[in-house]
Design a protein around this motif. Structure first.
Motif, PDB file in Angstrom:
ATOM      1  N   LEU A 270      15.196  79.653   2.431  1.00 51.30           N
ATOM      2  CA  LEU A 270      15.272  81.083   2.406  1.00 51.30           C
ATOM      3  C   LEU A 270      13.975  81.838   1.635  1.00 51.30           C
ATOM      4  N   LYS A 271      13.614  83.027   2.520  1.00 49.60           N
ATOM      5  CA  LYS A 271      12.340  83.499   1.777  1.00 49.60           C
ATOM      6  C   LYS A 271      12.774  84.423   0.599  1.00 49.60           C
ATOM      7  N   PRO A 272      11.904  84.727  -0.244  1.00 52.10           N
ATOM      8  CA  PRO A 272      12.422  85.879  -1.466  1.00 52.10           C
ATOM      9  C   PRO A 272      12.571  87.268  -0.711  1.00 52.10           C
ATOM     10  N   SER A 281       8.916  91.673  12.425  1.00 50.72           N
ATOM     11  CA  SER A 281       7.599  91.617  13.252  1.00 50.72           C
ATOM     12  C   SER A 281       7.324  90.269  13.628  1.00 50.72           C
ATOM     13  N   ASP A 282       8.254  89.260  13.439  1.00 51.30           N
ATOM     14  CA  ASP A 282       7.858  87.823  13.833  1.00 51.30           C
ATOM     15  C   ASP A 282       7.878  87.603  15.286  1.00 51.30           C
ATOM     16  N   MET A 283       8.194  88.635  16.099  1.00 50.90           N
ATOM     17  CA  MET A 283       8.152  88.341  17.399  1.00 50.90           C
ATOM     18  C   MET A 283       6.945  89.019  18.145  1.00 50.90           C
ATOM     19  N   THR A 340      12.726  74.711   6.741  1.00 48.49           N
ATOM     20  CA  THR A 340      13.284  75.509   7.740  1.00 48.49           C
ATOM     21  C   THR A 340      12.361  76.887   7.978  1.00 48.49           C
ATOM     22  N   ASP A 341      11.532  77.189   7.066  1.00 51.90           N
ATOM     23  CA  ASP A 341      10.995  78.573   7.240  1.00 51.90           C
ATOM     24  C   ASP A 341       9.542  78.248   8.091  1.00 51.90           C
ATOM     25  N   ALA A 342       9.125  76.882   8.357  1.00 52.01           N
ATOM     26  CA  ALA A 342       7.996  76.754   9.335  1.00 52.01           C
ATOM     27  C   ALA A 342       8.803  76.590  10.705  1.00 52.01           C
ATOM     28  N   GLU A 343       9.244  77.643  11.158  1.00 49.96           N
ATOM     29  CA  GLU A 343      10.266  77.560  12.349  1.00 49.96           C
ATOM     30  C   GLU A 343       9.586  78.026  13.527  1.00 49.96           C
ATOM     31  N   GLY A 344       8.235  78.705  13.545  1.00 46.15           N
ATOM     32  CA  GLY A 344       7.566  79.164  14.612  1.00 46.15           C
ATOM     33  C   GLY A 344       7.072  78.064  15.356  1.00 46.15           C
ATOM     34  N   ARG A 345       6.592  77.097  14.812  1.00 48.62           N
ATOM     35  CA  ARG A 345       5.815  75.817  15.601  1.00 48.62           C
ATOM     36  C   ARG A 345       7.004  75.161  16.129  1.00 48.62           C
ATOM     37  N   LEU A 346       8.401  75.182  15.640  1.00 47.78           N
ATOM     38  CA  LEU A 346       9.313  74.272  16.522  1.00 47.78           C
ATOM     39  C   LEU A 346       9.719  75.010  17.681  1.00 47.78           C
ATOM     40  N   SER A 367       0.736  83.615  17.829  1.00 48.22           N
ATOM     41  CA  SER A 367       1.992  83.851  16.873  1.00 48.22           C
ATOM     42  C   SER A 367       1.710  84.397  15.651  1.00 48.22           C
ATOM     43  N   THR A 368       2.635  84.741  15.003  1.00 50.29           N
ATOM     44  CA  THR A 368       2.719  85.207  13.402  1.00 50.29           C
ATOM     45  C   THR A 368       3.095  84.046  12.913  1.00 50.29           C
ATOM     46  N   LEU A 369       2.232  83.069  12.758  1.00 52.48           N
ATOM     47  CA  LEU A 369       2.620  81.747  12.376  1.00 52.48           C
ATOM     48  C   LEU A 369       2.573  81.345  10.835  1.00 52.48           C
ATOM     49  N   THR A 370       1.605  81.724  10.100  1.00 51.40           N
ATOM     50  CA  THR A 370       1.571  81.296   8.907  1.00 51.40           C
ATOM     51  C   THR A 370       0.987  82.293   7.951  1.00 51.40           C
ATOM     52  N   GLY A 371       1.402  82.559   6.541  1.00 53.42           N
ATOM     53  CA  GLY A 371       1.176  83.106   5.634  1.00 53.42           C
ATOM     54  C   GLY A 371      -0.341  82.994   5.246  1.00 53.42           C
ATOM     55  N   ALA A 372      -0.755  81.580   5.276  1.00 55.90           N
ATOM     56  CA  ALA A 372      -2.065  81.152   5.095  1.00 55.90           C
ATOM     57  C   ALA A 372      -3.252  81.744   5.833  1.00 55.90           C
ATOM     58  N   GLN A 373      -2.666  82.593   7.026  1.00 55.39           N
ATOM     59  CA  GLN A 373      -3.759  83.090   7.963  1.00 55.39           C
ATOM     60  C   GLN A 373      -4.046  84.227   7.224  1.00 55.39           C
ATOM     61  N   ILE A 374      -3.201  84.976   6.319  1.00 58.36           N
ATOM     62  CA  ILE A 374      -3.381  86.164   5.767  1.00 58.36           C
ATOM     63  C   ILE A 374      -4.531  85.679   4.568  1.00 58.36           C
ATOM     64  N   VAL A 375      -4.191  84.734   3.945  1.00 60.75           N
ATOM     65  CA  VAL A 375      -4.848  83.979   2.532  1.00 60.75           C
ATOM     66  C   VAL A 375      -6.145  84.016   2.972  1.00 60.75           C
ATOM     67  N   ASN A 427       7.113  68.941  10.267  1.00 54.33           N
ATOM     68  CA  ASN A 427       6.895  70.356  10.579  1.00 54.33           C
ATOM     69  C   ASN A 427       5.954  71.109   9.308  1.00 54.33           C
ATOM     70  N   THR A 428       5.700  70.482   7.935  1.00 53.08           N
ATOM     71  CA  THR A 428       5.034  70.973   7.104  1.00 53.08           C
ATOM     72  C   THR A 428       4.145  69.676   6.676  1.00 53.08           C
ATOM     73  N   ASN A 429       3.102  70.077   5.838  1.00 53.23           N
ATOM     74  CA  ASN A 429       2.235  68.969   5.218  1.00 53.23           C
ATOM     75  C   ASN A 429       2.540  68.882   3.606  1.00 53.23           C
ATOM     76  N   ILE A 458      -1.790  85.297  14.115  1.00 52.52           N
ATOM     77  CA  ILE A 458      -1.785  86.809  13.912  1.00 52.52           C
ATOM     78  C   ILE A 458      -0.810  87.510  12.829  1.00 52.52           C
ATOM     79  N   ALA A 459      -0.478  86.631  11.912  1.00 49.44           N
ATOM     80  CA  ALA A 459       0.232  86.966  10.981  1.00 49.44           C
ATOM     81  C   ALA A 459      -0.059  88.144  10.283  1.00 49.44           C
ATOM     82  N   GLY A 460      -1.279  88.356   9.840  1.00 47.82           N
ATOM     83  CA  GLY A 460      -1.933  89.555   9.234  1.00 47.82           C
ATOM     84  C   GLY A 460      -1.943  90.708  10.120  1.00 47.82           C
TER      85      GLY A 460
HETATM   86  N1  BES Z   1       6.746  84.135  10.014  1.00 42.49           N
HETATM   87  C1  BES Z   1       5.919  83.406   9.084  1.00 42.49           C
HETATM   88  C2  BES Z   1       4.516  83.608   8.801  1.00 42.49           C
HETATM   89  C3  BES Z   1       4.392  85.026   8.275  1.00 42.49           C
HETATM   90  C4  BES Z   1       4.271  85.398   6.795  1.00 42.49           C
HETATM   91  C5  BES Z   1       3.876  86.119   9.005  1.00 42.49           C
HETATM   92  C6  BES Z   1       3.868  86.382   6.245  1.00 42.49           C
HETATM   93  C7  BES Z   1       3.661  87.303   8.516  1.00 42.49           C
HETATM   94  C8  BES Z   1       3.439  87.600   7.439  1.00 42.49           C
HETATM   95  C9  BES Z   1       6.253  82.014   9.379  1.00 42.49           C
HETATM   96  O1  BES Z   1       7.439  81.543   9.918  1.00 42.49           O
HETATM   97  C10 BES Z   1       6.430  81.240   8.046  1.00 42.49           C
HETATM   98  O2  BES Z   1       7.221  81.455   7.082  1.00 42.49           O
HETATM   99  N2  BES Z   1       5.508  80.361   7.558  1.00 42.49           N
HETATM  100  C11 BES Z   1       5.564  79.664   6.426  1.00 42.49           C
HETATM  101  C12 BES Z   1       5.039  78.137   6.697  1.00 42.49           C
HETATM  102  C13 BES Z   1       5.412  77.236   5.567  1.00 42.49           C
HETATM  103  C14 BES Z   1       6.802  77.045   5.134  1.00 42.49           C
HETATM  104  C15 BES Z   1       4.697  75.877   5.935  1.00 42.49           C
HETATM  105  C16 BES Z   1       4.513  80.217   5.610  1.00 42.49           C
HETATM  106  O3  BES Z   1       3.562  80.704   6.024  1.00 42.49           O
HETATM  107  O4  BES Z   1       4.731  80.137   4.295  1.00 42.49           O
END
Ligand code: BES
Ligand code: MN
Ligand code: ZN
Length: 494
Positions: A270-272, A281-283, A340-346, A367-375, A427-429, A458-460
């Motif tokens: 679960l996310k915080p 917006s995850d679609m 289970t939060d790395a669900e997009g890739r699945l 895809s809005t795939l990773t928070g790491a993109q924003i970082v 699904n994660t490293n 395109i997460a950010g």
């Molecule tokens: N939908 C999120 C990514 C995301 C984060 C989009 C913030 C927009 C804003 C994605 O499904 C996710 O939760 N990714 C995880 C992957 C991790 C568990 C390997 C993440 O980036 O934290």
């Protein structure tokens, strides 16, 4: 009919300005919109169209400088005159014009009829106005503002086919961007896999696209284990939607895939609570893909296109997927789920495997795939991974259309991190290093050998959680609709 004015079963839509093309200025506008520039710090009025005599003096007197993004209002020669700055006259590119037009459109509340010149480019002016004028007020029950009274803007162009064609094209592309924004801005209690699939079917019908919707029973029969796994924790079952456009003249084929997580709680991982609401917006990837193929049909692009959008709601529950579960994707590759939060890739893995079965020449996935993109790149620049040449080309195309992209590598050394003791891949490293690149590498396993492909993270940039800027409003931006449409136009050779 414009893409953005399709009849759709959405609870609300955003609004924007109306634009029309003319070759001469209409009489009695409420306002004229005048581009201004600067040269060695001094204000200039570079075009005479619509600018009354003495305007330079009037603007100078109230402190206008012509710098980028500046908007100055003066009442001049009996007309409300709104000057918008383009900056240094020697350094004006398309995106400067698009952003300035966006800023000016956002400030037109209460203006009934406006006129603007297309001399700095019909396309950036029209796109900037339609995109910058957009606002989404959802279900506010009291509409205190006057945003319902649409501003009509006449864009003055040359009396030739090129300007008319540029206007039409810009309106279609901006309309598609607005459509993607409307989908993304819709709250998840209205937009869930089944209802979203219905809306996509409505879009398909109105853009003459073929559509096929796979329900949970069909997904099971055909082995879409990734989509089913992500969707199984929700009371709202998943879907996979296939849209296609196959004009007879097409010689090149393109696959499109977009992430359609209608809400991402993270599932059991679960996310915080803070900012979780943004996960409506995850679609965004799926919305961009649907809007882009709809634009391709409207523009009648001679390109064969198949779009695959996996739709699921990622929820925690007694039926949800657990960390440690092993699933089988469409096509047979198995994944161990660590998070289970790395669900997009699945869900994308299944859709990419299905898209790859048709062996398209090119494939674009977003895809809005990773928070790491924003970082790594922040909220305004999307990450572009994939085949070297196509990746660089799409990143550059994004920059040209005002959806900046930056090339990112797929790392050989991360192949080792993909390995699982109990499945083909995981699904994660399980590390804090290069999570965005790991996700890209994971996706690469599901793409056919000879396909030129890109993954746009395109997460950010797809969802603006801060203030409006340029032609980007709050909330959904519509990124990367225009990058996809421009790339499709290149591939179609039109
Ligand atoms: N939908 C999120 C990514 C995301 C984060 C989009 C913030 C927009 C804003 C994605 O499904 C996710 O939760 N990714 C995880 C992957 C991790 C568990 C390997 C993440 O980036 O934290
Ligand atoms: Mn997630
Ligand atoms: Zn997600």
């Amino acid at each position: 009919m414009a893409v953005s004015s399709f009849e759709l079963s959405l609870p609300c839509r955003g609004t924007t300005v109306e634009v029309e093309f003319a070759t001469t200025a209409p009489a009695n506008p409420t306002a004229v919109l005048i581009p201004v520039t600067q040269s060695e710090g001094a204000l200039e009025v570079p075009v005479t169209t619509l600018a009354g005599d003495g305007l330079l003096k009037a603007l100078d007197a109230v402190g206008a400088t012509g710098k980028k993004g500046e908007v100055t209002r003066v009442f001049h020669n009996d007309t409300l005159t709104i000057a918008f700055g383009l900056g240094d006259s020697g350094d004006i590119d398309e995106d400067t014009v698009r952003r300035a037009a966006g800023v000016v459109a956002r400030g037109l509340r209460g203006v009934d009829k406006a006129t603007i010149t297309g001399e700095f480019g019909i396309r950036p002016i029209v796109e900037g106005l339609l995109l910058g004028g957009y606002s989404y007020t959802g279900m506010k029950s009291s509409q205190e503002d006057d945003s319902k009274d649409t501003t009509r803007i006449t864009v003055i162009g040359k009396d030739n086919d090129a300007d008319r064609e540029a206007f039409k094209r810009a309106a279609v592309v901006a309309g598609a961007t607005v459509l993607a924004r409307d989908l993304v801005n819709t709250p998840s209690n209205f937009l869930y896999p089944e209802s979203y699939a219905k809306v996509i079917t409505e879009i398909a019908a109105q853009s003459k696209l073929n559509v096929e919707v796979f329900d949970e029973k069909q997904l099971k029969e055909q082995g879409f284990g990734g989509i089913l796994s992500v969707g199984q924790g929700s009371n709202r079952p998943p879907r996979l939607v296939h849209l296609s456009w196959h004009p007879a003249e097409a010689t090149t084929s393109l696959g499109l895939v977009g992430k359609g997580i209608t809400f991402d709680t993270g599932g059991i991982s679960l996310k915080p609570a803070a900012n979780m609401e943004n996960m409506i917006s995850d679609m965004g990837g799926s919305a961009a893909v649907v809007a882009a193929i709809s634009a391709a049909a409207q523009l009648e692009l001679p390109l064969g296109i198949d779009a695959w959008v996996p739709l699921a709601e990622n929820m925690p529950s007694g039926t949800a997927t657990r960390p440690g579960d092993v699933i089988t994707h469409y096509g047979g590759i198995t994944s161990e789920i660590l998070n289970t939060d790395a669900e997009g890739r699945l869900v994308l893995a299944d859709a990419l495997a299905r898209a790859s079965e048709d062996k398209p020449d090119y494939l674009i996935e977003t895809s809005t795939l990773t928070g790491a993109q924003i970082v790594a790149l922040g909220n305004r620049v999307m990450a572009v991974m994939g085949s070297d040449e196509f990746r660089d080309r799409v990143a550059a195309t994004g920059r040209a259309v005002g959806e900046p992209g930056w090339a990112m590598p797929l790392l050989e050394e991360q192949e080792e991190e993909l390995k699982s003791p109990v499945a083909d891949i995981r699904n994660t490293n399980n590390a804090r290093t290069a999570g965005m690149l790991f996700a890209g590498l994971y996706l690469s396993r599901f793409i056919a050998e000879d396909t030129q492909w890109v993954h746009l993270d395109i997460a950010g940039p797809s969802f603006n959680t801060s203030s409006p800027w340029g032609f980007t409003p709050k909330r959904a931006s519509g990124t990367p609709v225009r990058t996809i449409v421009e790339t499709m136009t290149q591939l179609a050779g039109t």
